[in-house]
Design a protein around this motif. Structure first.
Motif, PDB file in Angstrom:
ATOM      1  N   VAL A  68      -8.858 -16.776  14.791  1.00  0.00           N
ATOM      2  CA  VAL A  68      -7.962 -16.061  15.692  1.00  0.00           C
ATOM      3  C   VAL A  68      -8.771 -15.021  16.466  1.00  0.00           C
ATOM      4  CG1 VAL A  68      -5.915 -14.592  15.821  1.00  0.00           C
ATOM      5  CG2 VAL A  68      -6.050 -16.344  14.069  1.00  0.00           C
ATOM      6  N   ASN A  69      -8.449 -14.879  17.752  1.00  0.00           N
ATOM      7  CA  ASN A  69      -9.075 -13.840  18.558  1.00  0.00           C
ATOM      8  C   ASN A  69      -8.696 -12.474  17.976  1.00  0.00           C
ATOM      9  OD1 ASN A  69     -10.050 -12.156  20.527  1.00  0.00           O
ATOM     10  ND2 ASN A  69      -9.015 -13.196  22.214  1.00  0.00           N
ATOM     11  N   PRO A  70      -9.659 -11.587  17.743  1.00  0.00           N
ATOM     12  CA  PRO A  70      -9.338 -10.289  17.129  1.00  0.00           C
ATOM     13  C   PRO A  70      -8.336  -9.460  17.938  1.00  0.00           C
ATOM     14  CG  PRO A  70     -11.694 -10.658  17.099  1.00  0.00           C
ATOM     15  CD  PRO A  70     -11.093 -11.776  17.891  1.00  0.00           C
ATOM     16  N   LYS A  71      -8.358  -9.585  19.258  1.00  0.00           N
ATOM     17  CA  LYS A  71      -7.409  -8.819  20.073  1.00  0.00           C
ATOM     18  C   LYS A  71      -5.984  -9.314  19.858  1.00  0.00           C
ATOM     19  CE  LYS A  71     -10.902  -7.955  23.522  1.00  0.00           C
ATOM     20  NZ  LYS A  71     -11.401  -8.286  24.844  1.00  0.00           N
ATOM     21  N   VAL A  72      -5.828 -10.618  19.725  1.00  0.00           N
ATOM     22  CA  VAL A  72      -4.505 -11.186  19.448  1.00  0.00           C
ATOM     23  C   VAL A  72      -4.034 -10.758  18.063  1.00  0.00           C
ATOM     24  CG1 VAL A  72      -3.230 -13.347  19.136  1.00  0.00           C
ATOM     25  CG2 VAL A  72      -4.880 -13.137  20.992  1.00  0.00           C
ATOM     26  N   LEU A  73      -4.936 -10.730  17.131  1.00  0.00           N
ATOM     27  CA  LEU A  73      -4.584 -10.316  15.775  1.00  0.00           C
ATOM     28  C   LEU A  73      -4.139  -8.853  15.733  1.00  0.00           C
ATOM     29  CD1 LEU A  73      -4.435 -11.350  12.904  1.00  0.00           C
ATOM     30  CD2 LEU A  73      -6.771 -10.584  12.583  1.00  0.00           C
ATOM     31  N   VAL A  74      -4.805  -7.990  16.477  1.00  0.00           N
ATOM     32  CA  VAL A  74      -4.405  -6.581  16.555  1.00  0.00           C
ATOM     33  C   VAL A  74      -2.999  -6.475  17.135  1.00  0.00           C
ATOM     34  CG1 VAL A  74      -4.889  -4.392  17.724  1.00  0.00           C
ATOM     35  CG2 VAL A  74      -6.752  -5.678  16.663  1.00  0.00           C
ATOM     36  N   PHE A  75      -2.730  -7.238  18.179  1.00  0.00           N
ATOM     37  CA  PHE A  75      -1.409  -7.233  18.794  1.00  0.00           C
ATOM     38  C   PHE A  75      -0.342  -7.707  17.814  1.00  0.00           C
ATOM     39  CE2 PHE A  75       1.914  -9.299  21.341  1.00  0.00           C
ATOM     40  CZ  PHE A  75       2.313  -8.231  22.122  1.00  0.00           C
ATOM     41  N   LEU A  76      -0.616  -8.790  17.094  1.00  0.00           N
ATOM     42  CA  LEU A  76       0.362  -9.331  16.148  1.00  0.00           C
ATOM     43  C   LEU A  76       0.609  -8.393  14.971  1.00  0.00           C
ATOM     44  CD1 LEU A  76      -0.682 -13.092  16.091  1.00  0.00           C
ATOM     45  CD2 LEU A  76       1.278 -12.055  17.250  1.00  0.00           C
ATOM     46  N   ILE A  77      -0.430  -7.737  14.499  1.00  0.00           N
ATOM     47  CA  ILE A  77      -0.255  -6.794  13.393  1.00  0.00           C
ATOM     48  C   ILE A  77       0.598  -5.612  13.836  1.00  0.00           C
ATOM     49  CG2 ILE A  77      -1.478  -5.134  11.930  1.00  0.00           C
ATOM     50  CD1 ILE A  77      -3.708  -7.186  11.686  1.00  0.00           C
TER      51      ILE A  77
END
Length: 68
Positions: A13-22
């Motif tokens: 997963v792209n880390p930026k997407v993961l930050v957004f989802l968290i």
């Protein structure tokens, strides 16, 4: 164990997407997203706006669907 979980998310997963989802999650919210961004190596200048937008996104839906 933490290294295994982080390597899984870094590869898939792209880390930026993961930050957004968290930041969308009610339990972790903004603080958890910023900690995850720090662990994933996302600069705070990028992570902070992503986390704030992700934290504010559910608010209109919650207000709309809340029962009075």
């Amino acid at each position: 164990m933490l290294e295994t979980v982080l390597s899984f998310f870094q590869e898939s997963v792209n880390p930026k997407v993961l930050v957004f989802l968290i930041s969308l999650l009610p339990i972790l919210e903004l603080r958890g997203a910023l900690i995850a961004a720090s662990l994933l190596g996302v600069p705070w200048q990028v992570a902070a706006p992503l986390a704030v937008v992700g934290n504010l996104l559910p608010v209109p839906f919650i207000i709309y669907f809340i029962e009075s």
